[in-house]
Write a protein that holds these residues in place. Structure first.
Motif, mmCIF file in Angstrom:
data_model
loop_
_atom_site.group_PDB
_atom_site.id
_atom_site.type_symbol
_atom_site.label_atom_id
_atom_site.label_comp_id
_atom_site.label_asym_id
_atom_site.label_seq_id
_atom_site.Cartn_x
_atom_site.Cartn_y
_atom_site.Cartn_z
ATOM 1 N N ARG A 47 -0.105 8.648 10.636
ATOM 2 C CA ARG A 47 0.426 7.740 9.617
ATOM 3 C C ARG A 47 -0.619 6.686 9.287
ATOM 4 O O ARG A 47 -1.262 6.138 10.190
ATOM 5 C CB ARG A 47 1.709 7.055 10.093
ATOM 6 C CG ARG A 47 2.384 6.171 9.054
ATOM 7 C CD ARG A 47 3.584 5.461 9.637
ATOM 8 N NE ARG A 47 4.343 4.744 8.632
ATOM 9 C CZ ARG A 47 4.033 3.522 8.180
ATOM 10 N NH1 ARG A 47 2.960 2.895 8.654
ATOM 11 N NH2 ARG A 47 4.788 2.934 7.267
ATOM 12 N N ASN A 75 0.814 -1.205 0.000
ATOM 13 C CA ASN A 75 0.000 0.000 0.000
ATOM 14 C C ASN A 75 0.855 1.267 0.000
ATOM 15 O O ASN A 75 2.025 1.235 0.365
ATOM 16 C CB ASN A 75 -0.909 0.034 1.228
ATOM 17 C CG ASN A 75 -1.957 -1.065 1.194
ATOM 18 O OD1 ASN A 75 -2.425 -1.444 0.121
ATOM 19 N ND2 ASN A 75 -2.338 -1.577 2.358
ATOM 20 N N SER A 76 0.212 2.371 -0.380
ATOM 21 C CA SER A 76 0.839 3.679 -0.204
ATOM 22 C C SER A 76 0.855 4.029 1.280
ATOM 23 O O SER A 76 -0.015 3.600 2.053
ATOM 24 C CB SER A 76 0.056 4.753 -0.973
ATOM 25 O OG SER A 76 0.090 4.511 -2.361
ATOM 26 N N VAL A 77 1.855 4.809 1.670
ATOM 27 C CA VAL A 77 1.970 5.260 3.059
ATOM 28 C C VAL A 77 1.679 6.757 3.093
ATOM 29 O O VAL A 77 2.316 7.536 2.387
ATOM 30 C CB VAL A 77 3.361 4.971 3.638
ATOM 31 C CG1 VAL A 77 3.488 5.545 5.043
ATOM 32 C CG2 VAL A 77 3.639 3.470 3.639
ATOM 33 N N GLU A 114 -1.602 3.458 6.136
ATOM 34 C CA GLU A 114 -1.350 2.738 4.890
ATOM 35 C C GLU A 114 -2.684 2.494 4.199
ATOM 36 O O GLU A 114 -3.672 2.131 4.851
ATOM 37 C CB GLU A 114 -0.634 1.414 5.146
ATOM 38 C CG GLU A 114 0.782 1.580 5.663
ATOM 39 C CD GLU A 114 1.533 0.257 5.740
ATOM 40 O OE1 GLU A 114 1.064 -0.710 5.093
ATOM 41 O OE2 GLU A 114 2.562 0.194 6.422
ATOM 42 N N SER A 115 -2.695 2.676 2.874
ATOM 43 C CA SER A 115 -3.948 2.502 2.132
ATOM 44 C C SER A 115 -3.647 2.249 0.666
ATOM 45 O O SER A 115 -2.667 2.751 0.120
ATOM 46 C CB SER A 115 -4.826 3.746 2.272
ATOM 47 O OG SER A 115 -5.965 3.652 1.435
ATOM 48 N N ASN A 116 -4.521 1.464 0.032
ATOM 49 C CA ASN A 116 -4.405 1.306 -1.424
ATOM 50 C C ASN A 116 -5.230 2.353 -2.167
ATOM 51 O O ASN A 116 -5.213 2.410 -3.395
ATOM 52 C CB ASN A 116 -4.811 -0.110 -1.848
ATOM 53 C CG ASN A 116 -6.250 -0.438 -1.477
ATOM 54 O OD1 ASN A 116 -6.952 0.373 -0.876
ATOM 55 N ND2 ASN A 116 -6.689 -1.643 -1.820
ATOM 56 N N GLY A 152 -5.424 4.316 10.954
ATOM 57 C CA GLY A 152 -3.975 4.330 11.074
ATOM 58 C C GLY A 152 -3.526 4.641 12.481
ATOM 59 O O GLY A 152 -4.196 4.295 13.462
ATOM 60 N N SER A 195 10.291 -1.140 -2.478
ATOM 61 C CA SER A 195 9.230 -1.820 -1.736
ATOM 62 C C SER A 195 9.059 -3.249 -2.237
ATOM 63 O O SER A 195 8.858 -4.183 -1.454
ATOM 64 C CB SER A 195 7.906 -1.067 -1.886
ATOM 65 O OG SER A 195 8.021 0.285 -1.557
#
Length: 301
Positions: free
Chosen positions: A257, A231-233, A259-261, A249, A289
Motif C-alpha cells: 500500500r 493523495n491517490s492510494v 499514497e502518492s500524488n 509505502g 475524501s
C-alpha cells in the motif's frame, strides 16, 4: 451558463429551532444555468436551507433574493421555481395525470397549455403507461419520478431537488440522473441536495459542502478534490517477495500500500526496477475524501 448573473442569492442565513441552530450564517450565490450541489450528511441543514430559499421557512436572520431582488414569497419568484421535496408531495388517491394537472393549475395553467405540459411531464417521468393508475399503486421509484415531474409541470427556470434519489431502485435513480442532465442541457438552474458524494460528483458544476449548518467550502468538484482530496492510494499484490529493492509505502507479506500524488509514475518506477505485481488498484481522491479532510469524519456518519 451566465457566470455573472446570480439567480438565487442567500445572504447570511441563520435558522434556529429553539436551542438548535439548523443553519449557521450560510451565504451562497447560485449562477444562472448552473447546477449547484448541497452536499452533507443527514441533519446538516440542507433541507432547512432549501425551505428558506422557497419561502416555506422564515430565516431567523439573513435574506434570500430570487432573480432581480425578488423575495421567495413573491408570486413572480414562486412561478420561477419548481420544488421536488424529500418528503413526497403527491396525492395517492389521485392518478399520475391528475397529480400533474393539480400542480399545473396551482401555477395558473389552463386549457391546452395545461394539457401539453401534463403530457410533457408524463413523458419526462416515463409514466405514460401508468398515467391513469392511482399513485398509491406506484412503486417507490415511480413516485420519486412523478414527484420530480410535478416540480417541472409549470416550466420553471429554477428547480430545487431535495434528496431526489432516496429509496429508489437503480433504474429510477438513473432516470432521475438523466432527467437532471436534460434540464442542464435546456439551460435550467438546479439546486441538488444529497448526501451521496457520487451524485454530486457526477451532476454538479459546483458543490457546497455543509455540516452542522455551516458552509465549509464551495467550489467546483475538481478544485475541491485538488485542494482537499489528498493523495491517490495505490494497493497491490506482489508476485514474489522483493529482494534488494526497498518499496515505498507499507509492505505486509506480499500486500503493498502506498499514497502518492503521482501514482502512475511511482508504479512505472517499480516495474522498471523489476517488481512484478499480480494485482494493482489506484483509488483516486473524491468528494468523500474532501469531506473527511474538512470535517474529520465520514460523509455517511
Amino acid at each position: 451558463m451566465n457566470n455573472d448573473r446570480l439567480i438565487v442569492e442567500c445572504q447570511n442565513l441563520v435558522k434556529h429551532f429553539g436551542e438548535i441552530c439548523a443553519v449557521d450564517d450560510l451565504s451562497i450565490g447560485l449562477r444562472e444555468g448552473e447546477t449547484l450541489g448541497l452536499l452533507g450528511p443527514n441533519g446538516a441543514g440542507k433541507t432547512t436551507a432549501i425551505n428558506m430559499m422557497i419561502g416555506l421557512v422564515q430565516p431567523t436572520e439573513g435574506e434570500v433574493k430570487i432573480a432581480d431582488g425578488l423575495a421567495p414569497k413573491d408570486r413572480e419568484a414562486r412561478n420561477m421555481i419548481g420544488v421536488a421535496p424529500q418528503s413526497l408531495s403527491l396525492y395517492e388517491d389521485l392518478n399520475g395525470e391528475e397529480n400533474l394537472a393539480f400542480f399545473g393549475k396551482l401555477y395558473g395553467l389552463r386549457g391546452s397549455q395545461l394539457k401539453d405540459r401534463v403530457q410533457w411531464a408524463l413523458d419526462f417521468a416515463k409514466l405514460q403507461d401508468r398515467r391513469r393508475h392511482l399513485v398509491k399503486t406506484y412503486s417507490g421509484g415511480m413516485k420519486r419520478r412523478l414527484n420530480f415531474a410535478c416540480s417541472l409541470v409549470h416550466d420553471p427556470k429554477i428547480v430545487l431537488l431535495d434528496e431526489p434519489t432516496v429509496g429508489v431502485d437503480p433504474q429510477s435513480r438513473n432516470h432521475i440522473f438523466d432527467g437532471v442532465e436534460q434540464l442542464q442541457q435546456n439551460g435550467l438552474t438546479v439546486i441538488y441536495t444529497t448526501h451521496y458524494m457520487e451524485e454530486a460528483q457526477r451532476l454538479c458544476d459546483r458543490v457546497a459542502i455543509i455540516d452542522h449548518g455551516k458552509l465549509l467550502e464551495l467550489d467546483s468538484v475538481d478544485h475541491l478534490i485538488e485542494r482537499y482530496g489528498g493523495n491517490s492510494v495505490v494497493t497491490g499484490e506482489l508476485a514474489k517477495a522483493s529482494s534488494g529493492f526497498e518499496l515505498p509505502g507499507k509492505l505486509d507479506g506480499l500486500s503493498w500500500r502506498m499514497e502518492s500524488n503521482e501514482p502512475i509514475a511511482e508504479i512505472a518506477k517499480l516495474t522498471n526496477a523489476g517488481i512484478d505485481f499480480t494485482k494493482l488498484q489506484i483509488a483516486q481522491p473524491d468528494l468523500e475524501s474532501v469531506f473527511l479532510s474538512l470535517t474529520g469524519r465520514s460523509l455517511r456518519d
